[in-house]
Write an enzyme that holds these catalytic residues in place. Structure first.
Site, short mmCIF file in Angstrom:
data_model
loop_
_atom_site.label_atom_id
_atom_site.label_comp_id
_atom_site.label_asym_id
_atom_site.label_seq_id
_atom_site.Cartn_x
_atom_site.Cartn_y
_atom_site.Cartn_z
CG ASP A 97 -24.51 -22.86 -92.53
OD1 ASP A 97 -24.04 -22.13 -92.62
OD2 ASP A 97 -25.24 -23.52 -93.40
CB ALA A 98 -22.70 -19.94 -87.36
CE LYS A 99 -24.70 -19.27 -94.91
NZ LYS A 99 -25.34 -20.50 -94.38
NE ARG A 100 -22.84 -17.04 -85.16
CZ ARG A 100 -24.35 -17.12 -85.05
NH1 ARG A 100 -25.18 -16.65 -85.89
NH2 ARG A 100 -24.97 -18.02 -83.94
CB THR A 127 -20.13 -21.29 -92.54
OG1 THR A 127 -21.14 -21.03 -91.75
CG2 THR A 127 -20.35 -22.35 -93.16
#
Length: 285
Positions: A97-100, A127
């Protein structure tokens, strides 16, 4: 298992054998304290190791929240590397879960960080944020396809602030979120048994108000501490509920530090999810 096997196929098998549950590894300072641990690298490592030992053999997906490791600098990232490797070795799929989200060579570098088998942070999926334009995700999408990994695209998130962007009207009258969902569906066209490009859609929405038939997994945060329950899933996801991967973090992690209690909490949530969505689990057949 072939490393080139598509993530969607691996995820579907994991959901069918272990139940469709994702558990977040979110080492908040408050959770470390509740476990009797110091808010330092040693506490972080104990928290992460205990969670992996308790859950990696039970649940389909473990989802480390990168920020809670990164806050400790390089030593925290080293703990994250070990957490990912240990969880994957124990049989769980790891969703970073890094939402890059970025463009060009920078997005390619993020893709190499999480989706290249030679990287110490190599994960089964990551993510990403599409709000620099869906096309900006191409390096990640291509890297994932090449390595048998997945990408989860933020679409309709559980935070209330997201609506001002995600519900905005795009060209042609569709919401911006629907534009992203349509792109995801196009990426997954023809994939069996499930596409490898997923969407993040909050379980707290009540009614998604969007076409969620993307032929890919639907990661559903918001269950537990944010107020949603497994019983809410059919109303939010409708006919696509069978592709939902509910994500629970604090509502399970608060049962630590005992590994047995963590495992029991995960089993309870998994049972509630299966009852809500009518999902089979091969272990109990």
């Amino acid at each position: 298992m072939s490393p080139a096997e598509a993530f969607g196929a691996r995820l579907r098998r994991a959901m069918d054998t272990r139940g469709p549950l994702c558990v977040g590894i979110d080492p908040h300072a408050s959770l470390l304290s509740a476990w009797g641990l110091d808010d330092d690298v040693a506490g972080l490592e104990r928290f992460a190791r205990t969670t992996v030992e308790a859950l990696a053999g039970r649940v389909a997906v473990l989802k480390p929240q990168s920020a809670f490791f990164e806050r400790f600098g390089s030593k925290g990232v080293a703990v994250l590397e070990r957490t990912v490797a240990d969880a994957r070795a124990a049989g769980a799929l790891v969703l970073m879960d890094a939402k890059r989200g970025d463009i060009g060579s920078t997005m390619a570098a993020y893709a190499a960080t999480y989706l290249d088998p030679g990287s110490p942070l190599f994960s089964d999926a990551v993510t990403v944020s599409p709000y620099l334009g869906f096309g900006s995700l191409r390096p990640a999408l291509d890297a994932a396809a090449a390595s048998g990994c997945g990408v989860f695209v933020l679409a309709l998130t559980s935070n209330p602030e997201g609506a001002e962007v995600q519900r905005a009207t795009a060209a042609g009258g569709r919401s911006l979120a629907q534009v992203m969902l349509d792109h995801i569906a196009a990426e997954n066209a023809g994939a069996e048994p499930l596409g490898s490009v997923g969407a993040v859609v909050g379980a707290t929405l009540g009614d998604a108000g969007a076409d969620l038939a993307v032929n890919g997994p639907l990661l559903a945060p918001g269950i537990g501490a944010q107020g949603a329950t497994p019983a809410d899933l059919p109303a939010v996801f409708g006919a696509s509920v069978g592709d939902v991967v509910p994500s629970v973090s604090r509502a399970i992690l608060r049962h630590g530090p005992g590994a047995a209690a963590l495992g029991e909490a995960a089993e309870r949530f998994s049972d509630e999810v299966r009852a809500a969505v009518g999902h089979r689990n091969e272990r109990f057949r």
